[in-house]
Design a protein around this motif. Structure first.
Motif, PDB file in Angstrom:
ATOM      1  N   ALA A   1      33.558  32.436   6.499  1.00 31.31           N
ATOM      2  CA  ALA A   1      33.486  32.838   7.902  1.00 31.31           C
ATOM      3  C   ALA A   1      32.595  34.070   8.074  1.00 31.31           C
ATOM      4  CB  ALA A   1      34.889  33.117   8.437  1.00 31.31           C
ATOM      5  N   TRP A   2      32.684  35.026   7.155  1.00 29.73           N
ATOM      6  CA  TRP A   2      31.861  36.231   7.210  1.00 29.73           C
ATOM      7  C   TRP A   2      30.377  35.856   7.156  1.00 29.73           C
ATOM      8  CZ3 TRP A   2      33.987  41.268   7.244  1.00 29.73           C
ATOM      9  CH2 TRP A   2      33.058  42.303   7.196  1.00 29.73           C
TER      10      TRP A   2
ATOM     11  N   SER B   1      24.899  35.040  14.223  1.00 29.42           N
ATOM     12  CA  SER B   1      24.708  36.153  15.165  1.00 29.42           C
ATOM     13  C   SER B   1      23.363  36.837  14.968  1.00 29.42           C
ATOM     14  CB  SER B   1      25.832  37.170  15.003  1.00 29.42           C
ATOM     15  OG  SER B   1      25.716  37.817  13.746  1.00 29.42           O
ATOM     16  N   SER B   2      22.472  36.213  14.247  1.00 25.02           N
ATOM     17  CA  SER B   2      21.151  36.789  13.951  1.00 25.02           C
ATOM     18  C   SER B   2      21.280  38.145  13.272  1.00 25.02           C
ATOM     19  CB  SER B   2      20.313  36.905  15.216  1.00 25.02           C
ATOM     20  OG  SER B   2      20.107  35.641  15.783  1.00 25.02           O
ATOM     21  N   GLN B   3      22.200  38.241  12.369  1.00 29.11           N
ATOM     22  CA  GLN B   3      22.436  39.408  11.519  1.00 29.11           C
ATOM     23  C   GLN B   3      22.873  40.649  12.301  1.00 29.11           C
ATOM     24  OE1 GLN B   3      18.748  39.620   9.414  1.00 29.11           O
ATOM     25  NE2 GLN B   3      19.119  37.703   8.338  1.00 29.11           N
ATOM     26  N   GLN B   4      23.572  40.448  13.431  1.00 24.81           N
ATOM     27  CA  GLN B   4      24.097  41.577  14.211  1.00 24.81           C
ATOM     28  C   GLN B   4      25.580  41.807  13.943  1.00 24.81           C
ATOM     29  OE1 GLN B   4      23.223  40.813  18.273  1.00 24.81           O
ATOM     30  NE2 GLN B   4      21.035  41.211  18.061  1.00 24.81           N
ATOM     31  N   TYR B   5      26.323  40.758  13.658  1.00 23.02           N
ATOM     32  CA  TYR B   5      27.754  40.866  13.389  1.00 23.02           C
ATOM     33  C   TYR B   5      28.003  40.409  11.977  1.00 23.02           C
ATOM     34  CZ  TYR B   5      28.137  41.206  18.447  1.00 23.02           C
ATOM     35  OH  TYR B   5      28.006  41.596  19.739  1.00 23.02           O
ATOM     36  N   PRO B   6      29.048  40.641  11.328  1.00 16.46           N
ATOM     37  CA  PRO B   6      30.232  41.428  11.600  1.00 16.46           C
ATOM     38  C   PRO B   6      29.958  42.936  11.621  1.00 16.46           C
ATOM     39  CG  PRO B   6      30.603  39.998   9.697  1.00 16.46           C
ATOM     40  CD  PRO B   6      29.204  39.848  10.116  1.00 16.46           C
ATOM     41  N   VAL B   7      29.124  43.482  10.758  1.00 14.46           N
ATOM     42  CA  VAL B   7      28.814  44.914  10.791  1.00 14.46           C
ATOM     43  C   VAL B   7      27.296  45.042  10.672  1.00 14.46           C
ATOM     44  CG1 VAL B   7      29.211  47.160   9.728  1.00 14.46           C
ATOM     45  CG2 VAL B   7      31.002  45.427   9.645  1.00 14.46           C
TER      46      VAL B   7
ATOM     47  N   ALA C   1      25.357  47.633  10.713  1.00  9.55           N
ATOM     48  CA  ALA C   1      24.871  48.753   9.902  1.00  9.55           C
ATOM     49  C   ALA C   1      24.801  48.409   8.419  1.00  9.55           C
ATOM     50  CB  ALA C   1      25.762  49.971  10.113  1.00  9.55           C
ATOM     51  N   LEU C   2      25.549  47.422   7.989  1.00 14.28           N
ATOM     52  CA  LEU C   2      25.554  47.065   6.565  1.00 14.28           C
ATOM     53  C   LEU C   2      24.358  46.219   6.157  1.00 14.28           C
ATOM     54  CD1 LEU C   2      29.314  46.274   5.933  1.00 14.28           C
ATOM     55  CD2 LEU C   2      28.041  48.304   5.301  1.00 14.28           C
ATOM     56  N   ARG C   3      23.665  45.646   7.121  1.00 18.07           N
ATOM     57  CA  ARG C   3      22.506  44.785   6.876  1.00 18.07           C
ATOM     58  C   ARG C   3      22.811  43.719   5.839  1.00 18.07           C
ATOM     59  NH1 ARG C   3      17.401  48.860   7.014  1.00 18.07           N
ATOM     60  NH2 ARG C   3      18.010  49.958   8.896  1.00 18.07           N
ATOM     61  N   TYR C   4      22.093  43.729   4.722  1.00 26.06           N
ATOM     62  CA  TYR C   4      22.256  42.670   3.730  1.00 26.06           C
ATOM     63  C   TYR C   4      23.505  42.828   2.871  1.00 26.06           C
ATOM     64  CZ  TYR C   4      17.651  41.127   5.050  1.00 26.06           C
ATOM     65  OH  TYR C   4      16.586  40.659   5.756  1.00 26.06           O
ATOM     66  N   TRP C   5      24.206  43.933   2.998  1.00 27.44           N
ATOM     67  CA  TRP C   5      25.474  44.076   2.287  1.00 27.44           C
ATOM     68  C   TRP C   5      26.526  43.124   2.852  1.00 27.44           C
ATOM     69  CZ3 TRP C   5      26.123  46.020  -2.272  1.00 27.44           C
ATOM     70  CH2 TRP C   5      25.206  46.953  -2.752  1.00 27.44           C
ATOM     71  N   ASN C   6      26.277  42.622   4.055  1.00 22.94           N
ATOM     72  CA  ASN C   6      27.174  41.597   4.606  1.00 22.94           C
ATOM     73  C   ASN C   6      27.198  40.364   3.706  1.00 22.94           C
ATOM     74  OD1 ASN C   6      28.292  42.627   7.125  1.00 22.94           O
ATOM     75  ND2 ASN C   6      26.171  42.723   7.805  1.00 22.94           N
ATOM     76  N   LEU C   7      26.058  40.045   3.113  1.00 19.47           N
ATOM     77  CA  LEU C   7      26.017  38.921   2.176  1.00 19.47           C
ATOM     78  C   LEU C   7      26.864  39.211   0.944  1.00 19.47           C
ATOM     79  CD1 LEU C   7      22.214  38.068   2.305  1.00 19.47           C
ATOM     80  CD2 LEU C   7      24.090  36.847   3.400  1.00 19.47           C
ATOM     81  N   ALA C   8      26.787  40.439   0.459  1.00 19.54           N
ATOM     82  CA  ALA C   8      27.580  40.815  -0.718  1.00 19.54           C
ATOM     83  C   ALA C   8      29.078  40.744  -0.409  1.00 19.54           C
ATOM     84  CB  ALA C   8      27.199  42.214  -1.184  1.00 19.54           C
ATOM     85  N   ILE C   9      29.455  41.120   0.792  1.00 19.74           N
ATOM     86  CA  ILE C   9      30.871  41.059   1.177  1.00 19.74           C
ATOM     87  C   ILE C   9      31.345  39.608   1.227  1.00 19.74           C
ATOM     88  CG2 ILE C   9      32.495  41.485   3.057  1.00 19.74           C
ATOM     89  CD1 ILE C   9      30.846  44.025   3.666  1.00 19.74           C
ATOM     90  N   GLY C  10      30.552  38.745   1.856  1.00 20.09           N
ATOM     91  CA  GLY C  10      30.935  37.331   1.960  1.00 20.09           C
ATOM     92  C   GLY C  10      31.029  36.659   0.610  1.00 20.09           C
ATOM     93  N   PHE C  11      29.995  36.844  -0.217  1.00 25.57           N
ATOM     94  CA  PHE C  11      30.030  36.227  -1.541  1.00 25.57           C
ATOM     95  C   PHE C  11      31.049  36.910  -2.449  1.00 25.57           C
ATOM     96  CE2 PHE C  11      25.734  34.675  -0.359  1.00 25.57           C
ATOM     97  CZ  PHE C  11      25.999  33.328  -0.503  1.00 25.57           C
ATOM     98  N   GLY C  12      31.272  38.207  -2.247  1.00 23.83           N
ATOM     99  CA  GLY C  12      32.278  38.927  -3.033  1.00 23.83           C
ATOM    100  C   GLY C  12      33.673  38.391  -2.784  1.00 23.83           C
ATOM    101  N   CYS C  13      33.965  38.044  -1.546  1.00 27.64           N
ATOM    102  CA  CYS C  13      35.272  37.443  -1.234  1.00 27.64           C
ATOM    103  C   CYS C  13      35.441  36.113  -1.953  1.00 27.64           C
ATOM    104  CB  CYS C  13      35.416  37.247   0.271  1.00 27.64           C
ATOM    105  SG  CYS C  13      35.705  38.751   1.192  1.00 27.64           S
ATOM    106  N   MET C  14      34.380  35.333  -1.965  1.00 23.81           N
ATOM    107  CA  MET C  14      34.483  34.029  -2.627  1.00 23.81           C
ATOM    108  C   MET C  14      34.581  34.160  -4.147  1.00 23.81           C
ATOM    109  SD  MET C  14      32.135  31.517  -0.322  1.00 23.81           S
ATOM    110  CE  MET C  14      30.684  32.538  -0.190  1.00 23.81           C
TER     111      MET C  14
END
Length: 87
Positions: free
Chosen positions: A47-48, A55-61, A63-76
């Protein structure tokens, strides 16, 4: 054609007093929270990433920019770590 010889030795089995006791303890079923939390982490990670891309890289956060990818894959990846303990 000659017939193969039958094995004369018995297969080695270790004595019962040398066998590790951990084998009996490791056969316990896993707790109920383990698969539930693993599935929850997989869903959260997917979902992340979906929200991030849709959202065209505006959400969830933003300010994190590409760290959002790390969060999503880190959860998995964390869910795979949890599932490795599932019996």
């Amino acid at each position: 054609m000659p017939k193969s010889q039958v094995r004369k030795k018995k297969v080695y089995t270790p004595p019962t007093d040398i066998r590790p006791a951990a084998a009996a303890a490791s056969k316990k079923p896993s707790p109920m929270w383990l698969p539930i939390s693993a599935v929850a982490l997989i869903v959260i990670g997917i979902a992340w990433l979906v929200v991030y891309y849709l959202s065209s890289q505006q959400y969830p956060v933003e300010a994190l920019r590409y760290w959002n990818l790390a969060i999503g894959f880190g959860c998995m990846v964390a869910s795979l770590g949890i599932l490795s303990r599932w019996r």
